[in-house]
Design an enzyme around this catalytic site. Structure first.
Site: not given
Ligand code: SAM
Ligand code: SF4
Ligand code: DTB
Length: 336
Positions: A52, A56, A59, A96, A127, A187, A265
């Site tokens: 990606c 973030c 992530c 989801c 979802c 959500c 949740r």
């Molecule tokens: N890429 C999309 C986005 O960011 O909108 C969807 C997938 S993203 C993995 C969905 C959510 O998972 C993130 O917004 C974050 O809140 C949560 N998330 C991701 N990695 C995480 C982690 N290591 N610990 C806790 N929550 C996490």
């Molecule tokens: Fe990409 Fe992870 Fe951020 Fe979702 S949370 S936009 S998968 S980097």
């Protein structure tokens, strides 16, 4: 009318309550709006993993993270449907599907639409979380019958730029408006335990509770520290940054009180939360979990552990409403 005019001072005052009083208020609100002891089971599937372009800091799927995750292409529709069938057999109510995208490409939308309609045809709630959406993409998802779109604000508006720099808080709100305008339920939640302050948690809940309409689902994730991510590395260096259990429960309780009708949740991070703390979260008004042994890329407690916890606490899985039940008046011969 559900209140959406909370001030930050209101939210901060709830966080500050003696724990006993906070729990009593959360339980009272919970029982006014939800069946006590019923917890919704949701299953996650990563339909497109890794690679990606967003940054973030939490992530594992960001190209900026050194997590060793290999990037996959979008899964086949048949494989997604097989996984949904397994989730249904395991008692899940909602399926989801998450993709590691900044936004979906129009060329991917046909497959996405097939996934939504196929999963829905199995009688599961659907979802998706695919990143930012255009109005047109939101409309296509709505037409396919998508029930919920997950798009998290993640943290307070002030803290957002410390966690993510490749998009803004306002862009998140813009996609949420497109989702609402298309008639899809929202959500939206975020993550605690990223080293944020109490004021950030207040700002986070405040931002959700003052949206024009509350999200129908509010996921509260506890950071899963993944090695190679900015925040995972930070937590490894400063273990004290891990959120205190009682503060985690307080966050759940304040979300319950300020968003009384929403499903709250317990999402990522349950593996690192003790049974006793999870029990307090359920008492504080959490009424939904991700079950199964995997989240998107990280582990989850698994159905067996959840069944044991439910038995200990006397909780039962929420049963899905039949799609037509809500709209038919039994015995009247009319439908609404
Ligand atoms: N890429 C999309 C986005 O960011 O909108 C969807 C997938 S993203 C993995 C969905 C959510 O998972 C993130 O917004 C974050 O809140 C949560 N998330 C991701 N990695 C995480 C982690 N290591 N610990 C806790 N929550 C996490
Ligand atoms: Fe990409 Fe992870 Fe951020 Fe979702 S949370 S936009 S998968 S980097
Ligand atoms: C949400 O708030 N939590 C879920 C779901 N929405 C998509 C994702 C949790 C991901 C946890 C880290 C991982 O497994 O990669």
């Amino acid at each position: 009318m559900t209140r959406t005019d909370w001030t930050r001072a209101d939210v901060a005052a709830l966080f500050d309550l003696p724990f006993d009083d906070l729990m009593f208020r959360a339980q009272t609100v919970h029982r006014q709006h939800h069946a006590p002891g019923e917890v919704q089971l949701c299953t996650l599937l990563s339909i497109k993993t890794g690679g990606c372009p967003e940054d973030c800091g939490y992530c594992s799927q960001s190209v900026k993270a050194d997590s060793g995750l290999k990037a996959d292409k979008l899964m086949d529709v048949t494989a997604v449907l097989a996984s949904a069938a397994e989730a249904k057999a395991a008692g899940s109510q909602r399926f989801c599907m998450g993709a590691a995208w900044r936004e979906p490409k129009d060329r991917d939308m046909d497959a996405i639409v097939e996934m939504v309609s196929g999963v829905r045809a199995m009688g599961l709630e659907t979802c998706m979380t695919l990143g930012m959406l255009t109005a047109d993409q939101a409309r296509r998802l709505a037409e396919a019958g998508l029930d919920y779109y997950n798009h998290n604000i993640d943290t307070s508006p002030e803290n957002y730029g410390n966690v993510i720099t490749t998009r803004t808080f306002q862009e998140r709100l813009d996609t949420l408006s497109e989702v609402r305008a298309a008639g899809i339920s929202v959500c939206c939640g975020g993550i605690v335990g990223m080293g944020e302050t109490r004021a950030d948690r207040v700002g986070f809940v405040h931002a959700l509770a003052t949206l024009p309409q509350h999200p129908e689902s509010v996921p509260v994730n506890a950071l899963v520290p993944v090695k190679g991510t900015v925040l995972g590395n930070m937590l490894a260096d400063t273990p004290l940054a891990k959120i205190d259990d009682i503060e985690f429960v307080r966050t759940v309780a304040v979300a319950r009180i300020t968003m009384p009708r929403s499903m709250v949740r317990l999402s990522a991070g349950r593996e690192s939360v003790s049974e006793a703390t999870q029990a307090l979260c359920f008492m504080a008004g959490a009424n939904s979990i991700f079950t199964g042994d995997k989240l998107l890329t990280t582990g989850n407690a698994g159905g067996g552990a959840d069944a044991a916890l439910f038995a200990k606490l006397g909780l039962k899985p929420m049963v899905a409403e039949e799609p037509m039940r809500a709209s038919i008046k039994i015995g009247s011969g009319e439908s609404e």
